[in-house]
Design a protein around this motif. Structure first.
Motif, PDB file in Angstrom:
ATOM      1  N   TRP A  98       0.821  -1.209   0.000  1.00  0.00           N
ATOM      2  CA  TRP A  98       0.000   0.000   0.000  1.00  0.00           C
ATOM      3  C   TRP A  98       0.856   1.260   0.000  1.00  0.00           C
ATOM      4  O   TRP A  98       0.529   2.252  -0.657  1.00  0.00           O
ATOM      5  CB  TRP A  98      -0.958   0.003   1.178  1.00  0.00           C
ATOM      6  CG  TRP A  98      -2.144  -0.870   0.935  1.00  0.00           C
ATOM      7  CD1 TRP A  98      -2.396  -2.092   1.465  1.00  0.00           C
ATOM      8  CD2 TRP A  98      -3.239  -0.592   0.043  1.00  0.00           C
ATOM      9  NE1 TRP A  98      -3.570  -2.600   0.981  1.00  0.00           N
ATOM     10  CE2 TRP A  98      -4.115  -1.702   0.098  1.00  0.00           C
ATOM     11  CE3 TRP A  98      -3.555   0.464  -0.787  1.00  0.00           C
ATOM     12  CZ2 TRP A  98      -5.279  -1.761  -0.647  1.00  0.00           C
ATOM     13  CZ3 TRP A  98      -4.719   0.392  -1.536  1.00  0.00           C
ATOM     14  CH2 TRP A  98      -5.561  -0.706  -1.460  1.00  0.00           C
ATOM     15  N   SER A  99       1.965   1.246   0.723  1.00  0.00           N
ATOM     16  CA  SER A  99       2.818   2.432   0.751  1.00  0.00           C
ATOM     17  C   SER A  99       3.487   2.660  -0.603  1.00  0.00           C
ATOM     18  O   SER A  99       3.626   3.800  -1.061  1.00  0.00           O
ATOM     19  CB  SER A  99       3.860   2.331   1.864  1.00  0.00           C
ATOM     20  OG  SER A  99       4.742   1.257   1.609  1.00  0.00           O
ATOM     21  N   LEU A 110       2.199   1.708  -3.483  1.00  0.00           N
ATOM     22  CA  LEU A 110       1.115   2.162  -4.350  1.00  0.00           C
ATOM     23  C   LEU A 110       0.819   3.643  -4.115  1.00  0.00           C
ATOM     24  O   LEU A 110       0.608   4.403  -5.070  1.00  0.00           O
ATOM     25  CB  LEU A 110      -0.137   1.318  -4.115  1.00  0.00           C
ATOM     26  CG  LEU A 110      -1.348   1.674  -4.974  1.00  0.00           C
ATOM     27  CD1 LEU A 110      -1.068   1.378  -6.433  1.00  0.00           C
ATOM     28  CD2 LEU A 110      -2.568   0.913  -4.495  1.00  0.00           C
ATOM     29  N   ALA A 111       0.827   4.065  -2.850  1.00  0.00           N
ATOM     30  CA  ALA A 111       0.601   5.473  -2.532  1.00  0.00           C
ATOM     31  C   ALA A 111       1.723   6.338  -3.092  1.00  0.00           C
ATOM     32  O   ALA A 111       1.487   7.432  -3.628  1.00  0.00           O
ATOM     33  CB  ALA A 111       0.481   5.659  -1.025  1.00  0.00           C
ATOM     34  N   LEU A 112       2.965   5.874  -2.989  1.00  0.00           N
ATOM     35  CA  LEU A 112       4.094   6.622  -3.539  1.00  0.00           C
ATOM     36  C   LEU A 112       3.993   6.734  -5.051  1.00  0.00           C
ATOM     37  O   LEU A 112       4.222   7.806  -5.626  1.00  0.00           O
ATOM     38  CB  LEU A 112       5.404   5.949  -3.141  1.00  0.00           C
ATOM     39  CG  LEU A 112       6.676   6.574  -3.689  1.00  0.00           C
ATOM     40  CD1 LEU A 112       6.855   7.989  -3.161  1.00  0.00           C
ATOM     41  CD2 LEU A 112       7.875   5.723  -3.346  1.00  0.00           C
ATOM     42  N   ARG A 113       3.632   5.641  -5.715  1.00  0.00           N
ATOM     43  CA  ARG A 113       3.488   5.674  -7.168  1.00  0.00           C
ATOM     44  C   ARG A 113       2.378   6.635  -7.585  1.00  0.00           C
ATOM     45  O   ARG A 113       2.530   7.426  -8.524  1.00  0.00           O
ATOM     46  CB  ARG A 113       3.175   4.266  -7.681  1.00  0.00           C
ATOM     47  CG  ARG A 113       3.088   4.200  -9.187  1.00  0.00           C
ATOM     48  CD  ARG A 113       2.726   2.825  -9.647  1.00  0.00           C
ATOM     49  NE  ARG A 113       3.755   1.873  -9.263  1.00  0.00           N
ATOM     50  CZ  ARG A 113       3.623   0.565  -9.372  1.00  0.00           C
ATOM     51  NH1 ARG A 113       2.513   0.040  -9.841  1.00  0.00           N
ATOM     52  NH2 ARG A 113       4.599  -0.231  -9.008  1.00  0.00           N
ATOM     53  N   SER A 114       1.257   6.602  -6.866  1.00  0.00           N
ATOM     54  CA  SER A 114       0.146   7.513  -7.170  1.00  0.00           C
ATOM     55  C   SER A 114       0.548   8.964  -6.957  1.00  0.00           C
ATOM     56  O   SER A 114       0.229   9.841  -7.766  1.00  0.00           O
ATOM     57  CB  SER A 114      -1.054   7.185  -6.288  1.00  0.00           C
ATOM     58  OG  SER A 114      -1.430   5.857  -6.447  1.00  0.00           O
ATOM     59  N   TYR A 115       1.270   9.226  -5.876  1.00  0.00           N
ATOM     60  CA  TYR A 115       1.731  10.585  -5.587  1.00  0.00           C
ATOM     61  C   TYR A 115       2.639  11.095  -6.705  1.00  0.00           C
ATOM     62  O   TYR A 115       2.498  12.233  -7.161  1.00  0.00           O
ATOM     63  CB  TYR A 115       2.466  10.595  -4.249  1.00  0.00           C
ATOM     64  CG  TYR A 115       3.127  11.899  -3.927  1.00  0.00           C
ATOM     65  CD1 TYR A 115       2.389  12.982  -3.484  1.00  0.00           C
ATOM     66  CD2 TYR A 115       4.498  12.051  -4.068  1.00  0.00           C
ATOM     67  CE1 TYR A 115       2.990  14.188  -3.189  1.00  0.00           C
ATOM     68  CE2 TYR A 115       5.116  13.239  -3.776  1.00  0.00           C
ATOM     69  CZ  TYR A 115       4.362  14.315  -3.343  1.00  0.00           C
ATOM     70  OH  TYR A 115       4.968  15.501  -3.061  1.00  0.00           O
TER      71      TYR A 115
END
Length: 72
Positions: free
Chosen positions: A45-46, A48-53
């Protein structure tokens, strides 16, 4: 005689220094045999959040550049 000679009653070990270019090559790890890395859900999840950011930041920079050029 020095004090070292008087207190040392055993012979000193002799170490050979071998240059890395003269040494035998070491066996490297084959990445094809490693397989997928096991990740915990929190790590997934972290990431994925970094990639989205990062994607959102790239889109915002593109929006800002095109806005400055007068395209938008």
């Amino acid at each position: 005689m020095t004090t070292l000679d008087l207190t040392l009653d055993r012979p000193l070990p002799c170490y050979r220094v071998i240059h890395p270019l003269d040494d035998t090559p070491e066996i490297k790890c084959d990445p094809d045999r490693l397989g997928r890395m096991a990740l915990r859900p929190v790590v997934k999840w972290s990431l994925l959040a970094l990639r989205s950011y990062l994607i959102v930041m790239i889109l915002l920079v593109g929006y800002r550049v095109f806005g400055s050029l007068g395209v938008l």
